[in-house]
Design a protein around this motif. Structure first.
Motif, mmCIF file in Angstrom:
data_model
loop_
_atom_site.group_PDB
_atom_site.id
_atom_site.type_symbol
_atom_site.label_atom_id
_atom_site.label_comp_id
_atom_site.label_asym_id
_atom_site.label_seq_id
_atom_site.Cartn_x
_atom_site.Cartn_y
_atom_site.Cartn_z
ATOM 1 N N THR A 498 0.840 -1.201 0.000
ATOM 2 C CA THR A 498 0.000 0.000 0.000
ATOM 3 C C THR A 498 0.870 1.244 0.000
ATOM 4 O O THR A 498 1.923 1.269 0.641
ATOM 5 C CB THR A 498 -0.917 0.009 1.236
ATOM 6 N N THR A 499 0.418 2.259 -0.716
ATOM 7 C CA THR A 499 1.068 3.569 -0.692
ATOM 8 C C THR A 499 0.012 4.624 -0.367
ATOM 9 O O THR A 499 -0.994 4.721 -1.061
ATOM 10 C CB THR A 499 1.719 3.908 -2.038
ATOM 11 N N VAL A 500 0.259 5.374 0.715
ATOM 12 C CA VAL A 500 -0.619 6.468 1.100
ATOM 13 C C VAL A 500 0.123 7.774 0.819
ATOM 14 O O VAL A 500 1.255 7.955 1.277
ATOM 15 C CB VAL A 500 -1.021 6.395 2.581
ATOM 16 N N SER A 501 -0.507 8.658 0.058
ATOM 17 C CA SER A 501 0.142 9.902 -0.355
ATOM 18 C C SER A 501 -0.627 11.107 0.150
ATOM 19 O O SER A 501 -1.858 11.147 0.081
ATOM 20 C CB SER A 501 0.264 9.968 -1.886
ATOM 21 N N LEU A 502 0.122 12.094 0.671
ATOM 22 C CA LEU A 502 -0.447 13.361 1.113
ATOM 23 C C LEU A 502 -0.003 14.444 0.137
ATOM 24 O O LEU A 502 1.201 14.650 -0.055
ATOM 25 C CB LEU A 502 0.026 13.727 2.518
ATOM 26 N N PHE A 503 -0.948 15.111 -0.485
ATOM 27 C CA PHE A 503 -0.640 16.246 -1.347
ATOM 28 C C PHE A 503 -0.873 17.515 -0.528
ATOM 29 O O PHE A 503 -2.018 17.851 -0.196
ATOM 30 C CB PHE A 503 -1.535 16.248 -2.586
ATOM 31 N N LEU A 504 0.217 18.203 -0.179
ATOM 32 C CA LEU A 504 0.124 19.410 0.641
ATOM 33 C C LEU A 504 0.564 20.618 -0.172
ATOM 34 O O LEU A 504 1.570 20.555 -0.898
ATOM 35 C CB LEU A 504 1.002 19.274 1.887
ATOM 36 N N PRO A 505 -0.166 21.724 -0.090
ATOM 37 C CA PRO A 505 0.184 22.902 -0.892
ATOM 38 C C PRO A 505 1.490 23.521 -0.444
ATOM 39 O O PRO A 505 1.810 23.544 0.755
ATOM 40 C CB PRO A 505 -0.991 23.851 -0.651
ATOM 41 N N VAL A 506 2.246 24.019 -1.412
ATOM 42 C CA VAL A 506 3.491 24.723 -1.105
ATOM 43 C C VAL A 506 3.152 26.055 -0.434
ATOM 44 O O VAL A 506 2.222 26.754 -0.836
ATOM 45 C CB VAL A 506 4.310 24.938 -2.396
ATOM 46 N N ALA A 507 3.909 26.393 0.632
ATOM 47 C CA ALA A 507 3.621 27.594 1.420
ATOM 48 C C ALA A 507 3.974 28.856 0.636
ATOM 49 O O ALA A 507 4.959 28.896 -0.104
ATOM 50 C CB ALA A 507 4.397 27.551 2.727
ATOM 51 N N ARG A 508 3.136 29.871 0.808
ATOM 52 C CA ARG A 508 3.423 31.201 0.296
ATOM 53 C C ARG A 508 3.626 32.127 1.493
ATOM 54 O O ARG A 508 3.011 31.945 2.540
ATOM 55 C CB ARG A 508 2.264 31.711 -0.557
ATOM 56 N N LEU A 509 4.473 33.112 1.355
ATOM 57 C CA LEU A 509 4.800 33.989 2.483
ATOM 58 C C LEU A 509 3.568 34.692 3.031
ATOM 59 O O LEU A 509 3.410 34.835 4.243
ATOM 60 C CB LEU A 509 5.848 35.023 2.051
ATOM 61 N N GLU A 510 2.658 35.088 2.117
ATOM 62 C CA GLU A 510 1.477 35.817 2.591
ATOM 63 C C GLU A 510 0.518 34.915 3.361
ATOM 64 O O GLU A 510 -0.380 35.395 4.041
ATOM 65 C CB GLU A 510 0.747 36.475 1.420
ATOM 66 N N ASP A 511 0.676 33.572 3.216
ATOM 67 C CA ASP A 511 -0.196 32.652 3.948
ATOM 68 C C ASP A 511 0.311 32.352 5.344
ATOM 69 O O ASP A 511 -0.346 31.627 6.094
ATOM 70 C CB ASP A 511 -0.320 31.327 3.187
ATOM 71 N N CYS A 512 1.490 32.850 5.694
ATOM 72 C CA CYS A 512 2.149 32.433 6.933
ATOM 73 C C CYS A 512 2.400 33.627 7.837
ATOM 74 O O CYS A 512 3.461 34.267 7.749
ATOM 75 C CB CYS A 512 3.479 31.738 6.626
#
Length: 649
Positions: A498-512
């Motif tokens: 089994t392979t479980v994959s997490l697709f997480l968005p790349v951070a932008r400075l304005e989001d942090c």
């Protein structure tokens, strides 16, 4: 009139009888011609539908009844020659009445000879077939129109079968749907269109037998086109019989309803998905509510245990029990975090996370979680961009996936953690187009069958033994990824892991937004003066526990059980330095209370205690309320007070 029959002269008596007979016939024109074609007699039938009286027509040449075209073609002369030569002339054609109108005539001309064979003239019988011809023309026109109609139908295959089931005609709809041209299929047995399994089961024969017995067969099933592709067909077969009941063949109508069936399946799936979504939403709401109430209970338990631990003497016989109780309560708190993550109500502390550094820092945890017969390897490029998520929850999610991978490999194997940089020009129903990091945890274990795979993220579903799994692990991971703006995917096959994959968005400075750093030296950060703190909570146990922790820190506490009581307490005194309030309260929420305090007593610090993010959109951004995550410890309470007072000074 003298007539000759078989060489004998007819007697006057018989001649009169023949005349009476002929004169009584009105549906046929029966008259005599001389050898040159002149009319020698005229009966009432001739007068009725040709329009000439006997006195007008006797002695006239019979060609006057013919059309101009036929006379120019010498048809009258040719008819007499044929009758004389062959003993009879018969044909059909247009004839002309006295008034110039035309009628369609059936004509018989017989030569009349004496006993020596001498030609005496001709007997001519004419019948008006105009009505029959018009009816035949109407029938042919109707048949042509019907054929045009049948050939013009392109959404249905309309064709005939003979009594044995062979195709006898073929319309354009049949050619479009089944792919055969008429010359390719006419004469072939209709079982050609059935699947191999249906032919082996005798379905074509059964269907014809049903139509023969009941007059009609109707059903649905797979059929084959010429190119070998299949379509789902709705079929009607009608038995066709003549007026005597004799079978003439079968009329067959076939409609391709593949799209309709697929649409119905899609609708069924959509309804099932909606039902599942509604069920999950209901479970999520129930889970969130349970977690909130459980948080309050854990708040009272953990807070009381912390105070008790400080006040009890350092008794070796008591401390292990007390520490065990604290650890049990902390495990309960961890469970509520999973429940809140599943219900999408957990408050995430979004920040840019370096995936390589996070996974590298967890390797010791991963290795301690695995058995000695398992190995772990990673492939994480240092060049990966940071992702936007909650670091603590992401660590918990990855640890959960590693533990799941461990449990799937009962006889040894390898856990592999990889991460790659991916871009999606087009998204899907759960993922927007954009830049993502894909983090995958793979195992070489048993894998999952399709049914288990379909239920893998269903809350409380687990393949582990009783007491060995809550069934919230993967739902928690899914909740985290979706709250982070990403997606979870699972690829599995029995016997192949089994392979479980997490697709997480790349951070932008304005989001942090920049994080507020808690005071590292608690004793130095704590204020030296005593504060008067207004503690607000609708749960009496939590309120008492919060008050005990504040008093133990040296502060004076005023208690309020709801927002209205809190506002009344503030109105009675101006000595309150800080408000610590629960958010989820009936009548007035903590954020609403904070808004009212900000309006009436601007500058008075307010701390919001909550187990999940449930504030109205935009309100928390406007007030910038510091948060205490429930259940919170005394140290966390002291930290937030020190941070607020430090920023105020």
């Amino acid at each position: 009139m003298k007539t000759v029959q078989e060489g004998h002269q007819v007697s006057p008596f018989n001649e009169e009888r023949y005349r009476l007979l002929i004169d009584s016939i009105t549906d046929y024109a029966i008259y005599m011609l001389d050898p040159k074609g002149h009319i020698a007699s005229w009966n009432p039938g001739a007068r009725r539908f040709k329009g000439f009286e006997e006195s007008e027509i006797l002695g006239q040449h019979f060609s006057r009844f013919y059309t101009e075209e036929d006379r120019l073609d010498h048809l009258p002369e040719r008819a007499l020659r044929i009758a004389a030569a062959e003993g009879r002339f018969e044909n059909e054609g247009w004839r002309v009445r006295k008034d110039g109108s035309r009628f369609w005539a059936h004509v018989i001309i017989d030569p009349i000879r004496d006993g020596d064979g001498q030609l005496l003239g001709f007997a001519k019988v004419t019948r008006d077939l105009t009505e029959r011809r018009n009816a035949e023309a109407d029938l042919k026109r109707s048949e042509r129109q019907f054929e045009v109609l049948v050939q013009g139908v392109s959404d249905y295959a309309l064709y005939m079968l003979d009594g044995k089931g062979n195709v006898s005609n073929w319309n354009h709809g049949a050619e479009r749907i089944k792919g055969y041209r008429a010359e390719e299929i006419v004469g072939e047995h209709f079982s050609t269109f059935y699947t191999v399994d249906d032919r082996a089961a005798g379905e074509p024969t059964k269907n014809l037998a049903t139509a023969l017995r009941d007059g009609r067969f109707e059903g649905e099933g797979w059929r084959h086109r010429k190119d070998g592709t299949r379509f789902w067909a709705h079929v009607i077969i009608d038995a066709i019989r003549d007026e005597t009941g004799e079978l003439k063949g079968f009329a067959k109508i076939t409609r391709d309803i593949t799209e309709k069936v697929e649409a119905q399946k899609a609708l069924t799936v959509a309804r099932e998905d909606l039902f599942q979504a509604q069920k999950l939403e209901a479970i999520g709401q129930l889970t969130g509510g349970i977690a909130h109430d459980f948080n309050n209970l854990l708040m009272a338990v953990l807070g009381s245990l912390e105070i008790l631990k400080k006040r009890l003497p350092d008794d070796p016989s008591l401390m292990p029990l007390l520490q065990n109780a604290i650890q049990g309560a902390e495990r309960g708190a961890a469970l509520t975090q999973r429940m809140l993550a599943f219900s999408r109500r957990q408050e995430l502390h979004m920040a840019p996370i370096g995936v390589a550094g996070l996974i590298d820092g967890m390797m010791n945890f991963f290795e301690r979680s695995l058995r000695s017969d398992l190995t772990i390897r990673t492939d994480i490029p240092d060049s990966l961009p940071p992702v936007l998520s909650d670091a603590v929850q992401l660590e918990s999610a990855l640890l959960n996936l590693v533990v799941n991978a461990r449990d799937a490999m009962t006889t040894g194997g390898t856990v592999t953690i990889t991460a790659i940089d991916v871009h999606f020009a087009q998204g899907d129903d759960k993922l927007q187009p954009g830049h993502y990091v894909k983090i995958s945890v793979s195992d070489t274990g048993e894998g999952m069958d399709p049914e288990t795979l379909a239920r893998a993220t269903t809350p409380f579903f687990t393949t582990k033994g009783v007491g060995k799994g809550t069934g919230l692990g993967l739902p928690m991971v899914q909740g985290l990824t979706e709250q982070s703006g990403g997606r979870l995917s699972i690829d599995s096959e029995e016997g192949k892991g089994t392979t479980v994959s997490l697709f997480l968005p790349v951070a932008r400075l304005e989001d942090c937004p920049e994080e507020k750093k808690p005071a590292s030296d608690l004793s130095a950060a704590r204020p030296k003066e005593r504060l008067t703190v207004l503690a607000v909570d609708d749960d009496a146990l939590v309120l008492m526990n919060t008050s005990l922790m504040l008093e133990d820190l040296g502060h004076t506490v005023i208690e309020a059980h709801n927002g209205r009581e809190a506002l009344a307490a503030l109105a009675r005194t101006d000595t309150i330095d800080l408000v610590v309030t629960d958010h989820s309260m009936p009548g007035m929420t903590g954020s609403e209370l904070a808004s009212e305090i900000n309006r009436q007593w601007p500058g008075l610090p307010v701390v919001l205690a909550t187990g999940y993010a449930e504030l109205p959109p935009g309100e928390d951004d406007r007030l910038q309320l510091p948060r205490l995550p429930k259940p919170f410890s005394q140290n966390q309470l002291a930290d937030v007070i020190a941070t607020m007072l430090g920023s105020a000074s």
